[in-house]
Design a protein around this motif. Structure first.
Motif, PDB file in Angstrom:
ATOM      1  N   ARG A 106       0.825  -1.212   0.000  1.00 59.79           N
ATOM      2  CA  ARG A 106       0.000   0.000   0.000  1.00 59.79           C
ATOM      3  C   ARG A 106       0.854   1.255   0.000  1.00 59.79           C
ATOM      4  NH1 ARG A 106      -2.996  -2.840   4.204  1.00 59.79           N
ATOM      5  NH2 ARG A 106      -4.865  -3.818   3.305  1.00 59.79           N
ATOM      6  N   THR A 107       1.915   1.254   0.824  1.00 59.46           N
ATOM      7  CA  THR A 107       2.741   2.455   0.932  1.00 59.46           C
ATOM      8  C   THR A 107       3.776   2.544  -0.175  1.00 59.46           C
ATOM      9  OG1 THR A 107       4.287   1.314   2.403  1.00 59.46           O
ATOM     10  CG2 THR A 107       2.447   2.466   3.437  1.00 59.46           C
ATOM     11  N   GLY A 108       4.484   1.454  -0.425  1.00 58.62           N
ATOM     12  CA  GLY A 108       5.533   1.467  -1.442  1.00 58.62           C
ATOM     13  C   GLY A 108       6.792   2.160  -0.993  1.00 58.62           C
ATOM     14  N   ILE A 109       6.800   2.732   0.215  1.00 55.47           N
ATOM     15  CA  ILE A 109       7.961   3.458   0.719  1.00 55.47           C
ATOM     16  C   ILE A 109       8.265   2.938   2.121  1.00 55.47           C
ATOM     17  CG2 ILE A 109       8.902   5.709   1.357  1.00 55.47           C
ATOM     18  CD1 ILE A 109       6.992   6.965  -0.634  1.00 55.47           C
ATOM     19  N   MET A 110       9.535   2.633   2.362  1.00 55.49           N
ATOM     20  CA  MET A 110       9.966   2.242   3.695  1.00 55.49           C
ATOM     21  C   MET A 110      11.085   3.182   4.134  1.00 55.49           C
ATOM     22  SD  MET A 110       9.920  -1.922   3.783  1.00 55.49           S
ATOM     23  CE  MET A 110      11.048  -2.110   2.415  1.00 55.49           C
ATOM     24  N   ALA A 111      10.930   3.764   5.317  1.00 55.47           N
ATOM     25  CA  ALA A 111      11.920   4.706   5.822  1.00 55.47           C
ATOM     26  C   ALA A 111      13.229   3.976   6.098  1.00 55.47           C
ATOM     27  CB  ALA A 111      11.410   5.383   7.086  1.00 55.47           C
ATOM     28  N   GLU A 112      14.314   4.580   5.684  1.00 59.91           N
ATOM     29  CA  GLU A 112      15.629   3.965   5.871  1.00 59.91           C
ATOM     30  C   GLU A 112      16.012   3.990   7.345  1.00 59.91           C
ATOM     31  OE1 GLU A 112      20.227   4.433   4.241  1.00 59.91           O
ATOM     32  OE2 GLU A 112      18.630   5.771   3.537  1.00 59.91           O
ATOM     33  N   GLY A 113      16.491   2.850   7.837  1.00 54.74           N
ATOM     34  CA  GLY A 113      16.918   2.755   9.218  1.00 54.74           C
ATOM     35  C   GLY A 113      15.789   2.562  10.215  1.00 54.74           C
ATOM     36  N   GLN A 114      14.551   2.381   9.759  1.00 53.32           N
ATOM     37  CA  GLN A 114      13.420   2.179  10.649  1.00 53.32           C
ATOM     38  C   GLN A 114      12.733   0.866  10.309  1.00 53.32           C
ATOM     39  OE1 GLN A 114      10.757   5.491  10.703  1.00 53.32           O
ATOM     40  NE2 GLN A 114      12.349   7.005  11.118  1.00 53.32           N
ATOM     41  N   GLN A 115      12.221   0.215  11.340  1.00 58.26           N
ATOM     42  CA  GLN A 115      11.538  -1.055  11.157  1.00 58.26           C
ATOM     43  C   GLN A 115      10.074  -0.815  10.826  1.00 58.26           C
ATOM     44  OE1 GLN A 115      12.580  -4.607  11.459  1.00 58.26           O
ATOM     45  NE2 GLN A 115      10.667  -4.488  10.335  1.00 58.26           N
ATOM     46  N   ASP A 116       9.637  -1.313   9.679  1.00 59.05           N
ATOM     47  CA  ASP A 116       8.232  -1.180   9.319  1.00 59.05           C
ATOM     48  C   ASP A 116       7.430  -2.292   9.983  1.00 59.05           C
ATOM     49  OD1 ASP A 116       7.637  -3.384   6.815  1.00 59.05           O
ATOM     50  OD2 ASP A 116       9.718  -2.922   7.331  1.00 59.05           O
ATOM     51  N   ASN A 117       6.160  -2.041  10.236  1.00 59.71           N
ATOM     52  CA  ASN A 117       5.251  -3.031  10.832  1.00 59.71           C
ATOM     53  C   ASN A 117       5.840  -3.636  12.110  1.00 59.71           C
ATOM     54  OD1 ASN A 117       3.083  -3.362   8.541  1.00 59.71           O
ATOM     55  ND2 ASN A 117       5.073  -3.475   7.504  1.00 59.71           N
ATOM     56  N   GLY A 118       6.337  -2.765  12.973  1.00 60.33           N
ATOM     57  CA  GLY A 118       7.032  -3.241  14.167  1.00 60.33           C
ATOM     58  C   GLY A 118       6.187  -4.129  15.056  1.00 60.33           C
ATOM     59  N   ASP A 119       4.892  -3.802  15.215  1.00 63.23           N
ATOM     60  CA  ASP A 119       4.037  -4.604  16.088  1.00 63.23           C
ATOM     61  C   ASP A 119       3.842  -6.014  15.535  1.00 63.23           C
ATOM     62  OD1 ASP A 119       3.781  -2.484  17.780  1.00 63.23           O
ATOM     63  OD2 ASP A 119       1.887  -1.779  16.949  1.00 63.23           O
ATOM     64  N   LEU A 120       3.686  -6.122  14.219  1.00 61.96           N
ATOM     65  CA  LEU A 120       3.486  -7.440  13.628  1.00 61.96           C
ATOM     66  C   LEU A 120       4.749  -8.290  13.728  1.00 61.96           C
ATOM     67  CD1 LEU A 120       1.433  -6.503  10.431  1.00 61.96           C
ATOM     68  CD2 LEU A 120       0.594  -7.442  12.582  1.00 61.96           C
ATOM     69  N   TRP A 121       5.912  -7.676  13.464  1.00 61.86           N
ATOM     70  CA  TRP A 121       7.169  -8.426  13.606  1.00 61.86           C
ATOM     71  C   TRP A 121       7.377  -8.865  15.056  1.00 61.86           C
ATOM     72  CZ3 TRP A 121       9.035 -10.495   9.587  1.00 61.86           C
ATOM     73  CH2 TRP A 121       9.075  -9.845   8.352  1.00 61.86           C
ATOM     74  N   LYS A 122       7.040  -7.993  15.985  1.00 65.04           N
ATOM     75  CA  LYS A 122       7.201  -8.330  17.401  1.00 65.04           C
ATOM     76  C   LYS A 122       6.303  -9.501  17.778  1.00 65.04           C
ATOM     77  CE  LYS A 122       7.019  -6.169  21.983  1.00 65.04           C
ATOM     78  NZ  LYS A 122       6.710  -4.907  22.712  1.00 65.04           N
ATOM     79  N   LYS A 123       5.089  -9.503  17.242  1.00 63.83           N
ATOM     80  CA  LYS A 123       4.164 -10.599  17.529  1.00 63.83           C
ATOM     81  C   LYS A 123       4.705 -11.923  16.992  1.00 63.83           C
ATOM     82  CE  LYS A 123      -0.127  -9.578  17.088  1.00 63.83           C
ATOM     83  NZ  LYS A 123      -1.490  -9.307  16.522  1.00 63.83           N
ATOM     84  N   ILE A 124       5.260 -11.911  15.788  1.00 63.51           N
ATOM     85  CA  ILE A 124       5.823 -13.143  15.212  1.00 63.51           C
ATOM     86  C   ILE A 124       6.989 -13.643  16.048  1.00 63.51           C
ATOM     87  CG2 ILE A 124       7.042 -14.082  13.208  1.00 63.51           C
ATOM     88  CD1 ILE A 124       5.409 -12.191  11.462  1.00 63.51           C
ATOM     89  N   ARG A 125       7.883 -12.734  16.438  1.00 59.93           N
ATOM     90  CA  ARG A 125       9.048 -13.151  17.233  1.00 59.93           C
ATOM     91  C   ARG A 125       8.627 -13.741  18.565  1.00 59.93           C
ATOM     92  NH1 ARG A 125      11.166  -8.209  15.335  1.00 59.93           N
ATOM     93  NH2 ARG A 125      10.652  -7.227  17.334  1.00 59.93           N
ATOM     94  N   HIS A 126       7.672 -13.117  19.224  1.00 62.28           N
ATOM     95  CA  HIS A 126       7.255 -13.600  20.540  1.00 62.28           C
ATOM     96  C   HIS A 126       6.600 -14.972  20.448  1.00 62.28           C
ATOM     97  CE1 HIS A 126       7.185  -9.437  22.725  1.00 62.28           C
ATOM     98  NE2 HIS A 126       8.371  -9.781  22.275  1.00 62.28           N
TER      99      HIS A 126
END
Length: 496
Positions: free
Chosen positions: A272-292
């Motif tokens: 949807r966005t097509g842009i990811m900020a350099e040096g920042q983690q996108d979708n942090g909550d979802l990645w955190k949920k997967i890791r946990h």
């Protein structure tokens, strides 16, 4: 007797200004560690002494006393009136970092010299000292007191003075029959934790070679890790090859489905966005949920493996030595799901290793070559197939196995776990050279080579693996998430 070390973690339920004081205390601790690291760099001969002697030398160089009013490098430049136990904890932390740095530096010099002798170019950069310090503040005996099940009184630097504060803590209770180490304050996100290392004396079972060659009653638990419904299949067998029990630990489809849904959401959000900020983690909550969820699952599976082995008095855990497993090509969510399933298999081995050691069990690994293709009875190639499908060919990940030579028929993952255990037994009880896996004609449908990108993953030919024993460490208490073991008394061989 041997010692097994683990860590008990408690959450500190403190007020906001307590968190500010803990942060100031940690910042001061790291400044003192950095100071002593520089002192060691200036007096490198300190590393040639034992830690006790090095502590005395460094205190003489930095701490002002009546007998030593003018130290060479006074610690008072960093802060005044630093408690002795706080200073000594920082000295030991600096000594550990200095030993590590100079060990890596010496190894780098040796590799450079070796390359120069051979006339080869050497482009590897040398190790550098730490540029920043993020060590947790260690609390020696004089820095805490009045510890109970729910609270502890600790001495911290508030930024203006040293103060004793009482904080409440929640978490698992400390075992009774252990030796407590020095706790430390650890910051995770916005919360502060108290980590307490504990040491437990366990019976030393002896090396794996000694157990396998001198004790006829030795039992081992062979574990086949998968990424299908059966996350782990464990079989307990004796050195003579008698199968005592089998346990299937399921739940693979549930965890894979959860992970795939989250990865699909991440992929849609990115599209949807097509842009990811350099040096920042996108979708942090979802990645955190997967890791946990992966972390929790790895701990749960490893605990159940160790409990099953202990229940049947096994003293050795055997795994495959899996290396660089690569997922098959496909969509982003499917490929990432398989990759993280491989990572979780590595975590299961790591956690089972240290959990097993505190119960007096050692861990070993064997070569994964063709563990899913060999017959546990006659070591010929097997057929893998689905229920209701023709009994021919080799379908990676299929649940059933059949041997054309001896007629063995049963679960394919259980057969693989038996082969894993047999390989450890053969390492210390060599017999006649086993019959080589012979090639058969293509019309039988049995394929010799295995696709490296198969979904099952445990027995690829290109995986980096080794033959050496791997020893590890664990808990002698029953885990709350564990379930009663389900034994399979019948043998694997059936008449077809």
């Amino acid at each position: 007797m041997a010692k097994a070390t683990t860590t008990i973690k408690h959450i500190l339920t403190s007020t906001p200004h307590h968190g500010t004081w803990f942060a100031a205390n940690q910042a001061l601790f790291n400044r003192v560690v950095s100071f002593y690291f520089d002192v060691i760099q200036s007096h490198i001969i300190v590393l040639d002494h034992s830690n006790k002697e090095a502590l005395t030398i460094l205190e003489t160089l930095t701490h002002a006393t009546k007998r030593n009013p003018s130290p060479v490098m006074p610690l008072s430049k960093i802060a005044e009136d630093i408690p002795a136990y706080f200073r000594r904890a920082a000295i030991h932390a600096a000594l550990g970092s200095a030993h590590s740095f100079h060990t890596h530096l010496t190894s780098w010099k040796q590799r450079k010299e070796k390359a120069g002798i051979k006339g080869k170019p050497f482009h590897e950069r040398p190790p550098v000292p730490p540029r920043s310090w993020q060590k947790a503040a260690i609390l020696y005996q004089g820095m805490w007191k009045e510890r109970t099940k729910q609270s502890i009184v600790i001495k911290v630097w508030t930024g203006a003075c040293w103060s004793w504060i009482k904080v409440r803590m929640t978490g698992r209770q400390l075992p009774v029959d252990v030796e407590l180490g020095s706790p430390c304050l650890v910051c995770k996100g916005t919360r502060w934790w108290l980590h307490t290392p504990i040491e437990r004396h366990v019976h030393n079972p002896g090396t794996i070679e000694k157990q396998m060659t001198t004790h006829a009653h030795t039992s081992l638990c062979a574990v086949d890790l998968n990424i299908n419904e059966n996350l782990a299949v464990c079989t307990v067998q004796t050195v003579e090859g008698t199968i005592l029990a089998t346990k299937f630990i399921r739940g693979g489809k549930r965890i894979a489905g959860f992970r795939k849904r989250q990865l699909g959401r991440i992929a849609r959000n990115r599209s949807r966005t097509g842009i990811m900020a350099e040096g920042q983690q996108d979708n942090g909550d979802l990645w955190k949920k997967i890791r946990h969820v992966d972390e929790k699952c790895a701990h749960r599976i490893s605990a159940r493996i160790v409990q099953f082995a202990q229940q049947h008095q096994a003293t050795i855990l055997v795994f495959e030595h899996l290396g660089n497993l690569r997922p098959a090509k496909g969509t982003y969510s499917s490929r990432s799901n398989t990759k993280r399933a491989y990572w979780m298999k590595g975590r299961i081995f790591t956690y089972a290793k240290y959990k097993a050691y505190t119960m007096g069990m050692l861990t070993s690994r064997v070569s994964p070559r063709n563990t899913s293709r060999e017959c546990a009875c006659c070591h010929n190639l097997i057929v893998r197939y689905d229920a209701g499908k023709p009994v021919e060919g080799y379908m990676p990940g299929a649940p059933l196995a059949f041997c054309l030579e001896c007629g063995m028929k049963g679960n394919a993952d259980r057969n693989a776990s038996l082969v894993i255990g047999q390989r450890l037994i053969a390492r210390y009880h060599p017999k006649e050279k086993p019959q080589t896996l012979r090639r058969v004609s293509k019309d039988t449908g049995v394929v010799v080579s295995q696709d490296a990108g198969c979904e099952e993953g445990p027995s690829i030919l290109v995986a980096g693996h080794g033959e050496s024993n791997e020893h590890g460490t664990a808990h002698d208490v029953r885990f709350r998430m564990d379930e009663p073991a389900s034994d399979i008394p019948h043998q694997l061989r059936f008449l077809f």
